[in-house]
Design an enzyme around this catalytic site. Structure first.
Site, PDB file in Angstrom:
ATOM      1  N   CYS A  50       0.773  -1.237   0.025  1.00 53.78           N
ATOM      2  CA  CYS A  50       0.026   0.089   0.056  1.00 53.78           C
ATOM      3  C   CYS A  50       0.759   1.317   0.149  1.00 53.78           C
ATOM      4  O   CYS A  50       0.437   2.294  -0.447  1.00 53.78           O
ATOM      5  CB  CYS A  50      -1.032  -0.057   1.252  1.00 53.78           C
ATOM      6  SG  CYS A  50      -0.225  -0.815   2.554  1.00 53.78           S
ATOM      7  N   ARG A  52       4.044   1.436  -1.594  1.00 53.69           N
ATOM      8  CA  ARG A  52       5.069   1.428  -2.580  1.00 53.69           C
ATOM      9  C   ARG A  52       4.791   0.568  -3.830  1.00 53.69           C
ATOM     10  O   ARG A  52       4.200  -0.586  -3.518  1.00 53.69           O
ATOM     11  CB  ARG A  52       6.373   1.202  -2.027  1.00 53.69           C
ATOM     12  CG  ARG A  52       6.655  -0.048  -1.572  1.00 53.69           C
ATOM     13  CD  ARG A  52       8.199  -0.340  -0.953  1.00 53.69           C
ATOM     14  NE  ARG A  52       8.390   0.526   0.352  1.00 53.69           N
ATOM     15  CZ  ARG A  52       9.155   1.542   0.330  1.00 53.69           C
ATOM     16  NH1 ARG A  52      10.029   1.578  -0.542  1.00 53.69           N
ATOM     17  NH2 ARG A  52       9.205   2.190   1.529  1.00 53.69           N
ATOM     18  N   GLU A 116       8.799  -1.019  11.097  1.00 56.33           N
ATOM     19  CA  GLU A 116       7.689  -2.057  10.997  1.00 56.33           C
ATOM     20  C   GLU A 116       7.915  -3.256  10.622  1.00 56.33           C
ATOM     21  O   GLU A 116       8.811  -3.279   9.644  1.00 56.33           O
ATOM     22  CB  GLU A 116       6.323  -1.076  10.589  1.00 56.33           C
ATOM     23  CG  GLU A 116       6.490  -0.742   9.075  1.00 56.33           C
ATOM     24  CD  GLU A 116       6.040  -1.618   7.991  1.00 56.33           C
ATOM     25  OE1 GLU A 116       5.461  -2.797   8.485  1.00 56.33           O
ATOM     26  OE2 GLU A 116       6.062  -1.201   6.917  1.00 56.33           O
ATOM     27  N   GLN A 118       6.435  -5.860   8.970  1.00 53.55           N
ATOM     28  CA  GLN A 118       5.180  -6.256   8.070  1.00 53.55           C
ATOM     29  C   GLN A 118       6.095  -6.357   6.854  1.00 53.55           C
ATOM     30  O   GLN A 118       5.957  -7.195   5.892  1.00 53.55           O
ATOM     31  CB  GLN A 118       3.932  -5.801   7.709  1.00 53.55           C
ATOM     32  CG  GLN A 118       3.135  -5.825   9.064  1.00 53.55           C
ATOM     33  CD  GLN A 118       3.149  -4.467   9.867  1.00 53.55           C
ATOM     34  OE1 GLN A 118       4.164  -4.142   9.903  1.00 53.55           O
ATOM     35  NE2 GLN A 118       1.946  -4.243  10.418  1.00 53.55           N
ATOM     36  N   GLY A 191     -11.678  -7.902   5.795  1.00 59.45           N
ATOM     37  CA  GLY A 191     -10.729  -8.140   4.914  1.00 59.45           C
ATOM     38  C   GLY A 191      -9.608  -8.627   6.097  1.00 59.45           C
ATOM     39  O   GLY A 191      -9.408  -7.816   7.077  1.00 59.45           O
ATOM     40  N   ALA A 192      -9.095  -9.777   6.011  1.00 60.00           N
ATOM     41  CA  ALA A 192      -8.094 -10.492   7.066  1.00 60.00           C
ATOM     42  C   ALA A 192      -6.669 -10.270   6.749  1.00 60.00           C
ATOM     43  O   ALA A 192      -6.258 -11.355   6.781  1.00 60.00           O
ATOM     44  CB  ALA A 192      -8.697 -11.708   7.371  1.00 60.00           C
ATOM     45  N   GLY A 193      -6.250  -9.296   6.371  1.00 60.49           N
ATOM     46  CA  GLY A 193      -4.912  -9.251   5.825  1.00 60.49           C
ATOM     47  C   GLY A 193      -3.870  -9.249   7.081  1.00 60.49           C
ATOM     48  O   GLY A 193      -4.268  -9.204   8.237  1.00 60.49           O
ATOM     49  N   GLU A 194      -2.518  -9.487   7.043  1.00 58.17           N
ATOM     50  CA  GLU A 194      -1.822  -9.566   7.798  1.00 58.17           C
ATOM     51  C   GLU A 194      -1.622  -8.211   8.667  1.00 58.17           C
ATOM     52  O   GLU A 194      -1.498  -8.284  10.037  1.00 58.17           O
ATOM     53  CB  GLU A 194      -0.341  -9.728   7.285  1.00 58.17           C
ATOM     54  CG  GLU A 194       0.872 -10.493   8.241  1.00 58.17           C
ATOM     55  CD  GLU A 194       1.920 -10.876   7.351  1.00 58.17           C
ATOM     56  OE1 GLU A 194       3.068 -10.326   7.901  1.00 58.17           O
ATOM     57  OE2 GLU A 194       2.015 -11.168   6.385  1.00 58.17           O
TER      58      GLU A 194
END
Lengths: 432, 273
Positions: A50, A52, A116, A118, A191-194
């Site tokens: 989201c 880059r 961060e 992720q 939405g169940a993203g990381e």
């Protein structure tokens, strides 16, 4: 051989531009073969999050600026954005600079929130996609593995990731500002993203007790809901779920608005105008920006969060400086290894070529020599090898110097002189 | 007693300065000084009011100076209540300077005539008059708290909407807290206002059989009462809160100010001092 990276990130482009450029995983898989022609752009990887969109390539016989413009064209064609609109947002990094950039991205030194965690997972995923698509070759294999190694070092040797984290942390802080305390608040995950899961984890830690999960794949929703003692929500019950939630985290891969002003309005009426805090971390955005215009609805998209997060970045800057030193050292190590990597095969190919030439000529003239004893055969063979070595020695010496100074043109000139084409595939040697 | 009031005033000024400083520097130690000074000031202030009452045998809430002084006293009372309940550190820096200002004005203005009260204190149903005035000034103080809470809400709401957080943002209580303060203060204020109006009408009716005189102050008060009724009603019935409630809080307080100062300019029955 050059490494060229072209991309844009949260600093150079607004969310409107990033969401137009963003590649879904399917789009990645489809576009990668179009990017990599095998001739000049030999390897490619697309890294799209989201924050880059970056295209990393290994190129041959192409100046960095030519490669950059080709990658720019690739982006504007596949994403259907006019080049004039796109160009002002793009940055180009070549060779050492590109390596440094990739390392810094993987180490989360270039992230919206420095440190961060992720991002490393996202880099790994992008690499896996390139491997699947067959567009990651010996250079990218080595580069990415070295980037993972560097990221691991940074994480263990600095305190960069020790403090509270990025989006999730900001969500908790803002939630406290709006609700006073997050205790007994309800959180809805769309939405169940990381990233969403991580934010949820923080909110639960801060006291949120009721968890609702809506996801395209129901199993994933149920799995996540079970994990947090929550409840999976079917898509058609989304408005109802909105009315029950205090905090909403939206991060689906959908390319449309999942939460519309009508839904938010309805939900607001159902919850008797209690404030609603919506975090939209999806790109393209999943919550209609008009939702944020409703009274007592606080909508933060990914760009808004950046503003809040900026102060946190400053706090982490000191640790980041130490991380930069590690990156510097690793970039140097990588460059050295890359040179070795290029140099070995070239020398091998050169010698191979010379030996072939010598043998060819020998075979042609062999008949005129008549009968030779095995000793004589050996002597001739030794003579040929000695000559090949004698000829190749100064060339190898020059080649080594060219590699060490990064003089790719000179290397290329030698390769052309001897008609060296493909380099042997070395992908298998990486198991770092 | 003028001296007592002046001591109270000094204490209030110390409290106000420390409250503002603690807001700016975010230092709790300064706030503790402010609260200590406030307690001292409140003690002296209360004593001053009691002494006035006992000495003259007239309830000390008639002249302009008395009303300002009482309003300051009521604000301290509400501040203490809100702080004990919500631990909102920012409120003092908004309320205490006003308290100091009100008491300053009261002490400067104190030397005026005392002709009217004798008449009021001895007439028919005289006991209703103090209830009338006390209730109304308590209501005004409560509505000031609503006003402050509404301003705090709107300031932060705006910053959240614009996603730009200024200096004030990290120092103010959360939106939920200021909204709740506003709701509670509205209820208290409305109750006092209703009580004050009923007392006033009964008093007037007992004296000359007229409960309503169409006096500008009465009309404005009725409007104020209706507005807060609407706000309370909608809070409970329709769940109005947050931004909308805050704007009504602002509007209501504007009406209160008009009632308090403006009615004078329009003349009528309720002109004193």
């Amino acid at each position: 051989m050059s490494i060229v990276l072209v991309g844009l990130n949260h600093r150079t482009a607004p969310v409107e531009m990033r969401e137009r450029l963003a590649f879904s995983e399917e789009a990645c898989a489809q576009s990668l073969p179009r990017l990599v022609d095998g001739e000049t752009i030999r390897e490619g990887l697309i890294f799209s999050t989201c924050n880059r969109v970056e295209v990393l390539t290994a190129t041959e016989r192409l100046t960095a600026s030519d490669a950059a413009s080709r990658i720019g064209d690739f982006l504007s064609q596949t994403r259907n954005v006019s080049p004039d609109l796109l160009r002002p947002h793009l940055y180009v990094h070549a060779d050492e600079q590109a390596v440094r950039h990739v390392f810094r991205v993987a180490c989360s030194l270039d992230s919206m929130v420095v440190g961060e965690p992720q991002i490393l997972g996202q880099v790994r995923r992008a690499y896996a996609l390139a491997v699947e698509a067959g567009t990651a070759g010996r250079v990218l294999h080595r580069l990415l593995h070295h980037a993972f190694h560097t990221a691991k070092r940074v994480r263990t040797e600095t305190g960069i990731g020790a403090a509270a984290i990025s989006i999730s942390y900001t969500a908790v802080e803002l939630g406290r500002k709006i609700f006073g305390s997050l205790a007994h608040r309800a959180v809805l995950l769309i939405g169940a993203g990381e990233m969403a899961e991580l934010a949820l984890r923080h909110l639960v830690k801060a006291g949120a007790s009721r968890i609702l999960v809506a996801n395209r794949t129901v199993q994933r929703a149920q799995q996540l809901a079970a994990q947090f003692g929550g409840e999976a929500i079917a898509d058609e019950r989304l408005t109802e779920a909105l009315s029950q939630a205090d905090v909403v985290i939206c991060s689906t891969g959908a390319e449309r608005y999942v939460v519309t002003p009508e839904m938010a309005h309805q939900a607001k009426a159902l919850r008797r105008n209690q404030p609603l805090f919506i975090i939209d971390i999806s790109v393209p955005r999943n919550v209609d920006p008009r939702v944020g215009e409703l009274d007592d609805v606080f909508l933060f998209d990914i760009d808004d969060l950046e503003a809040v997060i900026e102060s946190n970045i400053r706090e982490r800057e000191r640790e980041a400086q130490r991380a930069e030193l590690i990156v510097d050292a690793e970039v140097m190590r990588f460059q050295q290894r890359l040179r070795d990597l290029d140099f070995g095969p070239t020398v091998g190919a050169l010698k191979q070529r010379l030996i072939e030439m010598a043998r060819e000529e020998y075979q042609k003239r062999r008949a005129r020599l008549g009968q030779l004893t095995p000793e004589q055969e050996k002597a001739v063979e030794a003579l040929l090898m000695a000559t090949v070595n004698k000829i190749s020695h100064p060339i190898i010496h020059r080649l080594r110097r060219s590699y060490e100074t990064g003089d790719h043109d000179n290397v290329q000139a030698w390769r052309d002189v001897f008609g060296l084409e493909d380099e042997p595939e070395l992908g298998k040697e990486f198991d770092e | 007693m003028k001296t007592l009031l002046l001591v109270a005033l000094s204490a209030y000024i110390v409290a106000a300065i420390h409250a503002v400083l603690s807001f700016i520097n975010r230092r709790r130690a300064l706030e503790r000084v402010a609260h200590a000074a406030l307690a001292v000031g409140f003690g002296f202030h209360t004593t001053a009011l009691a002494v006035d009452w006992l000495r003259d045998r007239i309830y000390p809430l008639f002249h302009r100076s008395e009303t300002l002084s009482f309003l300051g006293w009521a604000l301290v009372l509400f501040y203490a209540f809100v702080f004990r309940r919500y631990r909102t550190h920012a409120l003092g820096s908004f309320m205490l300077p006003l308290v100091a200002l009100l008491v300053l004005a009261a002490s400067v203005m104190q030397a005026d005539g005392r002709a009217m009260p004798q008449l009021l204190a001895t007439g028919e149903a005289a006991w209703l008059f103090p209830i009338h005035t006390t209730s109304l000034f308590l209501a005004y103080a409560a509505f000031f708290v609503v006003f402050i809470a509404s301003v705090m809400y709107l300031l932060q709401e705006r910053e959240l909407k614009l996603k730009h957080f200024g200096m004030v943002f990290h120092r103010l209580p959360s939106l939920a807290t200021v909204d709740e303060i506003s709701a509670v203060a509205t209820s208290i204020g409305f109750t006092c206002l209703t009580l004050g109006i009923i007392a006033g009408m009964s008093w007037s009716f007992a004296r000359d059989g007229r409960a309503w005189r169409n006096d500008p102050k009465e009309v404005l008060t009725a409007l104020t009462w209706l507005l807060y009724l609407l706000l309370l009603g909608q809070r409970y019935a329709a769940g109005w809160r947050g931004r909308r409630a805050a704007w009504i809080g602002l509007a209501g307080f504007t009406l209160v100010l008009c009632t308090f100062f403006g009615a004078r300019l329009m003349g009528g029955y309720h002109v004193f001092g």
